[in-house]
Scaffold this motif. Structure first.
Motif, PDB file in Angstrom:
ATOM      1  N   ASN A  20       0.845  -1.193   0.000  1.00  0.00           N
ATOM      2  CA  ASN A  20       0.000   0.000   0.000  1.00  0.00           C
ATOM      3  C   ASN A  20       0.887   1.252   0.000  1.00  0.00           C
ATOM      4  N   ALA A  21       1.072   1.835  -1.175  1.00  0.00           N
ATOM      5  CA  ALA A  21       1.931   3.020  -1.311  1.00  0.00           C
ATOM      6  C   ALA A  21       1.385   4.209  -0.519  1.00  0.00           C
ATOM      7  N   ASN A  22       0.072   4.321  -0.424  1.00  0.00           N
ATOM      8  CA  ASN A  22      -0.524   5.423   0.335  1.00  0.00           C
ATOM      9  C   ASN A  22      -0.200   5.293   1.823  1.00  0.00           C
TER      10      ASN A  22
ATOM     11  N   ALA B  44      -2.831   7.582   7.796  1.00  0.00           N
ATOM     12  CA  ALA B  44      -2.159   6.281   7.919  1.00  0.00           C
ATOM     13  C   ALA B  44      -3.124   5.246   8.497  1.00  0.00           C
ATOM     14  N   ALA B  45      -3.916   5.640   9.496  1.00  0.00           N
ATOM     15  CA  ALA B  45      -4.886   4.722  10.097  1.00  0.00           C
ATOM     16  C   ALA B  45      -5.909   4.266   9.060  1.00  0.00           C
ATOM     17  N   LYS B  46      -6.386   5.199   8.265  1.00  0.00           N
ATOM     18  CA  LYS B  46      -7.354   4.832   7.218  1.00  0.00           C
ATOM     19  C   LYS B  46      -6.724   3.881   6.213  1.00  0.00           C
ATOM     20  N   GLU B  47      -5.444   4.074   5.931  1.00  0.00           N
ATOM     21  CA  GLU B  47      -4.766   3.180   4.990  1.00  0.00           C
ATOM     22  C   GLU B  47      -4.524   1.802   5.605  1.00  0.00           C
ATOM     23  N   LEU B  48      -4.312   1.737   6.910  1.00  0.00           N
ATOM     24  CA  LEU B  48      -4.233   0.432   7.567  1.00  0.00           C
ATOM     25  C   LEU B  48      -5.562  -0.307   7.419  1.00  0.00           C
TER      26      LEU B  48
ATOM     27  N   SER C  10      -5.942  -1.523   3.882  1.00  0.00           N
ATOM     28  CA  SER C  10      -5.148  -2.739   3.696  1.00  0.00           C
ATOM     29  C   SER C  10      -5.865  -3.952   4.281  1.00  0.00           C
ATOM     30  N   ALA C  11      -6.456  -3.796   5.463  1.00  0.00           N
ATOM     31  CA  ALA C  11      -7.194  -4.893   6.089  1.00  0.00           C
ATOM     32  C   ALA C  11      -8.397  -5.297   5.242  1.00  0.00           C
TER      33      ALA C  11
END
Length: 142
Positions: free
Chosen positions: A21-23, A122-126, A129-130
């Motif tokens: 996930n580059a973001n 970053a939290a939204k991107e985690l 990813s999930a």
């Protein structure tokens, strides 16, 4: 292939998704702390004891992801916990993680909320990813 939520196999698949996930890599480039996600026990759903996944996150990379122990939870600086229903809603995109925190559905058991608030993207991107990991939750969840 679907993985049972918060198991070793799920953690490894999640690590792979985070690292592609580059973001996330960009949004978390200054984050340097391990983080634990905890799935609360619910015997009515067949979750006899809590399950924790430890993410070794460092500067936009997930160096390791694994099932954690009680000792891990004591040493990890950030711990976020929720019941299976809440985690399912978050991972299926039905519940925004920030809204869940504000309503007390996602609980910050350890960690500095001030620091966390600087990593909203970053939290939204985690979470993104999930959401890319095929996850099986216990039967009986709406």
């Amino acid at each position: 292939m679907a993985y049972q939520a918060f198991t070793e196999e799920w953690a490894k698949a999640y690590k792979d998704r985070i690292n592609t996930n580059a973001n996330y890599r960009e949004a978390a480039r200054t984050w340097e702390w391990p983080l634990a996600f905890v799935l609360e026990a619910d015997p009515s759903l067949g979750i006899e004891e809590e399950r924790a996944v430890i993410l070794d996150l460092y500067r936009g990379e997930c160096r390791d992801a694994r099932v954690g122990t009680k000792e891990d939870l004591e040493s990890v600086p950030y711990v976020i916990s929720a019941d299976a229903y809440t985690w399912k809603q978050v991972m299926e995109g039905q519940l925004d993680p920030l809204a869940a925190m504000m309503r007390g559905k996602l609980k910050i058991l350890k960690g500095d909320m001030g620091v966390l608030s600087g990593y909203v993207i970053a939290a939204k991107e985690l979470v993104n990813s999930a959401q890319q990991v095929e996850t099986e939750f216990p039967d009986g969840l709406a």
